[in-house]
Design a protein around this motif. Structure first.
Motif, PDB file in Angstrom:
ATOM      1  N   ILE A 255       8.332  28.501   7.686  1.00  0.00           N
ATOM      2  CA  ILE A 255       6.804  28.868   7.184  1.00  0.00           C
ATOM      3  C   ILE A 255       6.964  29.631   5.929  1.00  0.00           C
ATOM      4  N   VAL A 256       7.134  29.026   4.464  1.00  0.00           N
ATOM      5  CA  VAL A 256       7.648  30.132   3.982  1.00  0.00           C
ATOM      6  C   VAL A 256       5.965  30.248   2.978  1.00  0.00           C
ATOM      7  N   ARG A 257       5.210  31.209   3.523  1.00  0.00           N
ATOM      8  CA  ARG A 257       3.732  31.683   2.295  1.00  0.00           C
ATOM      9  C   ARG A 257       3.575  32.134   0.944  1.00  0.00           C
ATOM     10  N   ASN A 258       3.261  31.419   0.392  1.00  0.00           N
ATOM     11  CA  ASN A 258       3.149  32.138  -1.240  1.00  0.00           C
ATOM     12  C   ASN A 258       1.431  32.736  -1.491  1.00  0.00           C
ATOM     13  N   VAL A 259       1.026  32.109  -0.513  1.00  0.00           N
ATOM     14  CA  VAL A 259      -0.959  31.768  -0.531  1.00  0.00           C
ATOM     15  C   VAL A 259      -1.426  31.765   0.641  1.00  0.00           C
ATOM     16  N   ALA A 260      -2.221  32.685   0.818  1.00  0.00           N
ATOM     17  CA  ALA A 260      -3.298  32.739   2.585  1.00  0.00           C
ATOM     18  C   ALA A 260      -3.699  31.448   2.481  1.00  0.00           C
ATOM     19  N   ALA A 261      -3.531  30.748   3.354  1.00  0.00           N
ATOM     20  CA  ALA A 261      -4.496  29.700   3.993  1.00  0.00           C
ATOM     21  C   ALA A 261      -4.039  29.021   4.984  1.00  0.00           C
ATOM     22  N   GLY A 262      -4.713  28.543   6.174  1.00  0.00           N
ATOM     23  CA  GLY A 262      -3.977  27.790   7.584  1.00  0.00           C
ATOM     24  C   GLY A 262      -4.855  29.168   8.149  1.00  0.00           C
ATOM     25  N   SER A 263      -3.552  28.590   9.019  1.00  0.00           N
ATOM     26  CA  SER A 263      -3.597  29.589  10.472  1.00  0.00           C
ATOM     27  C   SER A 263      -3.833  30.736  10.037  1.00  0.00           C
ATOM     28  N   ILE A 264      -2.855  31.046   9.300  1.00  0.00           N
ATOM     29  CA  ILE A 264      -2.726  33.258   9.060  1.00  0.00           C
ATOM     30  C   ILE A 264      -3.543  33.407   8.307  1.00  0.00           C
ATOM     31  N   VAL A 265      -4.710  32.553   8.127  1.00  0.00           N
ATOM     32  CA  VAL A 265      -6.246  32.919   7.517  1.00  0.00           C
ATOM     33  C   VAL A 265      -6.884  33.028   9.340  1.00  0.00           C
ATOM     34  N   ARG A 266      -6.695  31.731   9.883  1.00  0.00           N
ATOM     35  CA  ARG A 266      -7.825  31.951  11.186  1.00  0.00           C
ATOM     36  C   ARG A 266      -6.654  33.761  12.266  1.00  0.00           C
TER      37      ARG A 266
END
Ligand code: CDP
Length: 241
Positions: free
Chosen positions: A92-103
């Motif tokens: 998984i590549v993340r450019n903006v925080a959303a979903g599980s990374i925020v939880r």
């Protein structure tokens, strides 16, 4: 090349063998699931939108020098792929925080992640896709350090290519998941690149244009998929205006 028998049925795709052992057929069904399969529905036409977008992105990646399993379209919801030896990683590549990374971590939804953050999960329904680190990946003998370096580098290149493409169409690539497999010893991109595997936000309104609309009942899923597929398959805004 002729379709022979069903090899595998996933949550939203089925894979068929063909009379050529090197070639499989991937069929995108109209099924949609979320939360580890707890939420399930069937939405007419969804499979063909995802297949169309996936086909397009695989071709676009190939044009940009990134090898994939894609061989060619067959029907709107179906395309041919190389038979890969799949690597059980969800990259998984993340450019903006959303979903599980925020939880799970003290990020706020919408925080820009620069440089992008790569998170790798173990693809295992039985274990509910737990997050891995490099040591766990080697201890589980999933790939070698050289292969992991290559997988991460490829994921970041795909991110650059897709982010730029989508940005020109007014879409932010928030995050996405890739799977990889080996073909003749070479690592290539497999699986799909669709609205089910990416988080996409409208640049102006920040509205979700992906499976989050289904996960969190944010609106009409099919209208969203149809609209975003059309935007993705259209020329950049500047040119089309
Ligand atoms: O928010 P959620 O827990 O569903 O997943 P995430 O870890 O935040 O997912 C990051 C991105 O990878 C999202 O775009 C998901 O749609 C995608 N993903 C996927 O396609 N398949 C998975 N098994 C897990 C994540």
């Amino acid at each position: 090349m002729k379709q022979v028998d069903l090899l595998y049925t996933g949550k939203a795709k089925s894979v068929y063998r063909t009379d050529d052992p090197e070639v499989y057929i991937m069929k995108f069904r109209d099924d949609i699931t979320a939360f580890d399969g707890e939420k399930k529905d069937t939405l007419g036409g969804k499979g063909s939108y995802n297949a169309e977008v996936s086909s397009f992105f695989f071709r676009y990646l190939e044009e940009n020098g990134i090898e994939t399993h894609y061989l060619g379209s067959i029907e709107p919801a179906t395309f041919a792929v190389r038979n890969l030896e799949m690597i059980p990683l969800e990259v998984i590549v993340r450019n903006v925080a959303a979903g599980s990374i925020v939880r799970k971590y003290p990020f706020k939804e919408g925080d820009r992640l620069d440089p992008p953050v790569i998170v790798i999960d173990y693809k295992s329904d039985a274990h509910h896709d737990p997050m891995l680190n490099d040591d766990l990946i080697y201890a589980l003998d999933l790939v070698t350090p050289e292969e992991l370096d290559q997988i991460k580098a490829m994921a970041l290149t795909v991110n650059d290519v897709l982010s730029e493409y989508l940005d020109a169409r007014g879409i932010i690539l928030v995050d996405f998941k890739l799977e990889f497999g080996k073909y003749n010893g070479k690592i290539v991109v497999g699986d799909e690149i669709s609205m089910d595997s990416m988080r996409l936000w409208d640049k102006e309104t920040r509205a979700s244009l992906d499976k989050d609309v289904y996960r969190f009942n944010k609106g009409d899923v099919m209208e969203t998929y149809a609209g975003v597929a059309k935007r993705i398959l259209s020329p950049p805004r500047e040119e089309s205006a």
